[in-house]
Design an enzyme around this catalytic site. Structure first.
Site, PDB file in Angstrom:
ATOM      1  N   GLY A  76      50.782  49.218  54.895  1.00 58.12           N
ATOM      2  CA  GLY A  76      49.788  49.593  55.893  1.00 58.12           C
ATOM      3  C   GLY A  76      49.541  48.427  56.837  1.00 58.12           C
ATOM      4  N   ILE A 108      47.628  45.711  56.674  1.00 55.02           N
ATOM      5  CA  ILE A 108      47.689  44.361  56.110  1.00 55.02           C
ATOM      6  C   ILE A 108      49.105  44.038  55.667  1.00 55.02           C
ATOM      7  CG2 ILE A 108      46.852  42.843  54.281  1.00 55.02           C
ATOM      8  CD1 ILE A 108      44.209  44.379  54.366  1.00 55.02           C
ATOM      9  N   THR A 158      46.233  40.323  46.656  1.00 50.49           N
ATOM     10  CA  THR A 158      45.019  40.245  47.480  1.00 50.49           C
ATOM     11  C   THR A 158      44.510  41.654  47.757  1.00 50.49           C
ATOM     12  OG1 THR A 158      46.399  40.184  49.477  1.00 50.49           O
ATOM     13  CG2 THR A 158      45.657  38.065  48.588  1.00 50.49           C
ATOM     14  N   ARG A 170      43.591  44.915  45.150  1.00 54.08           N
ATOM     15  CA  ARG A 170      42.520  45.265  44.220  1.00 54.08           C
ATOM     16  C   ARG A 170      42.928  44.809  42.832  1.00 54.08           C
ATOM     17  NH1 ARG A 170      39.916  45.519  47.966  1.00 54.08           N
ATOM     18  NH2 ARG A 170      38.573  47.170  48.782  1.00 54.08           N
ATOM     19  N   GLU A 181      34.033  42.022  40.177  1.00 52.18           N
ATOM     20  CA  GLU A 181      33.763  40.972  41.151  1.00 52.18           C
ATOM     21  C   GLU A 181      33.443  39.663  40.425  1.00 52.18           C
ATOM     22  OE1 GLU A 181      33.773  40.818  44.677  1.00 52.18           O
ATOM     23  OE2 GLU A 181      34.981  42.580  44.249  1.00 52.18           O
ATOM     24  N   HIS A 235      37.906  36.365  45.167  1.00 54.13           N
ATOM     25  CA  HIS A 235      37.843  37.462  46.147  1.00 54.13           C
ATOM     26  C   HIS A 235      37.404  36.927  47.506  1.00 54.13           C
ATOM     27  CE1 HIS A 235      36.824  41.985  46.924  1.00 54.13           C
ATOM     28  NE2 HIS A 235      37.831  41.511  47.664  1.00 54.13           N
ATOM     29  N   ALA A 273      39.816  36.557  50.153  1.00 53.72           N
ATOM     30  CA  ALA A 273      40.836  36.816  51.181  1.00 53.72           C
ATOM     31  C   ALA A 273      40.227  37.284  52.494  1.00 53.72           C
ATOM     32  CB  ALA A 273      41.852  37.845  50.672  1.00 53.72           C
TER      33      ALA A 273
END
Length: 317
Positions: free
Chosen positions: A154, A156, A233, A235, A264, A284, A286
């Site tokens: 996609g 990214i 980077t 999930r 998280e 987390h 990025a």
């Protein structure tokens, strides 16, 4: 209408005040909380009477959503929305828009930061200097000429491909769609198993959904080269952390750069990756650049303004 920013979205109070004045001029109210709610009961208090919510990545449960009787729209200051009880949103006819695109560059850049960190032994080299050691045992590898595998092509993934091309990598992609960028960069499209076998670097850029949970499991990791590295980077739950840690500790693959986990950060002290060999772990981060946060706020509020005009954008439900 009452707009409630239920948690901070990393913009200045000055910028929030600008948005507040803009909405007040149109007859709306903006309430912005400077700290996260500690539990659902506090969340329920915050969403009371809200017509619109702004939320980043704090979990939004069905209980909270169902308690907000006036809620009509949620603008998510995040690309992912798996932390929101989407079924409750559908049942209550609540429109949800995300902020897709705000961190494309930021995430792609960190994917390469992790890649270069691992391939050039940056963490170990820093420690060597501080311990009065030499570069002995710290010879690295160059990116040029390597097979750079991208799973998820996609926005990214495509940003990542452009950077990989600039480094002189051969780009392998698992996506069956033939994108224009793929043609421009000479991308080789492969089934995921073959991509894993051929890649020197594997970078993950897929969303979290039922079909991607444990996408990279023990079986898939076993297909990778011993010299390969894995970058996540996307999930956390896309990768089986226990299987990855075992492979790293047995030196079945060369390293891993991980920015996302099943929860998280802070992650628990017994998380398997904390004691895995040759890893770079980041909390987390990025998406977290000043530039990205500015873009994100612009999208969040543009989503709301578009909804007011009945021209909803970035809709995910």
């Amino acid at each position: 209408m009452k707009i409630v920013m239920i948690e901070p979205i990393n913009i200045s109070m000055m910028k929030i005040e600008e948005y507040r004045q803009r909405f007040e001029a149109e007859g709306h109210q903006l309430i912005a909380y400077s700290k996260r709610a500690e539990d659902d009961q506090e969340m329920i208090k915050r969403v009371k009477d809200a017509d619109i919510l702004i939320i980043a990545n704090q979990p939004l449960s069905a209980e909270v959503i169902n308690s907000a009787e006036n809620l009509k729209m949620i603008s998510v200051a995040f690309t992912g929305f798996d932390h929101i009880a989407m079924e409750a949103c559908r049942e209550n006819d609540i429109l949800v828009s995300n902020s897709s695109g705000y961190a494309n560059q930021a995430v792609a850049e960190l994917a390469f930061g992790l890649t270069i960190g691992l391939m050039r032994n940056i963490k170990d080299s820093d420690e060597a200097v501080r311990a009065s050691k030499t570069r002995a045992g710290l010879n690295g590898n160059e990116l040029a000429g390597k097979n750079f595998g991208i799973i998820g092509f996609g926005a990214i993934g495509q940003k990542t491909a452009r950077i990989a091309d600039a480094f002189g990598c051969k780009i392998l992609v698992d996506d069956h769609k033939k994108h224009q960028l793929g043609k421009e960069l000479g991308v080789e499209y492969l089934p995921i198993a073959e991509l894993l076998r051929k890649s020197d670097i594997v970078s993950l850029h897929v969303p979290l959904k039922d079909s991607t949970v444990d996408l990279i499991d023990a079986e898939k990791i076993a297909l990778m080269k011993k010299s390969a590295i894995l970058i996540n980077t996307a999930r956390g739950s896309v990768v089986n952390s226990e299987a990855l840690a075992k492979a790293l500790n047995k030196e079945e693959i060369a390293g891993a750069g991980i920015d996302v986990f099943e929860m998280e950060p802070p992650i628990p002290e017994d998380h398997p990756l904390l004691n895995a060999k040759n890893t770079i772990l980041t909390p987390h981060t990025a998406f977290a650049t000043e530039e990205a946060f500015i873009k994100r706020a612009e999208i969040v509020f543009a989503n709301i303004e578009a909804w007011f005009k009945e021209e909803s954008q970035n809709v995910v439900s």
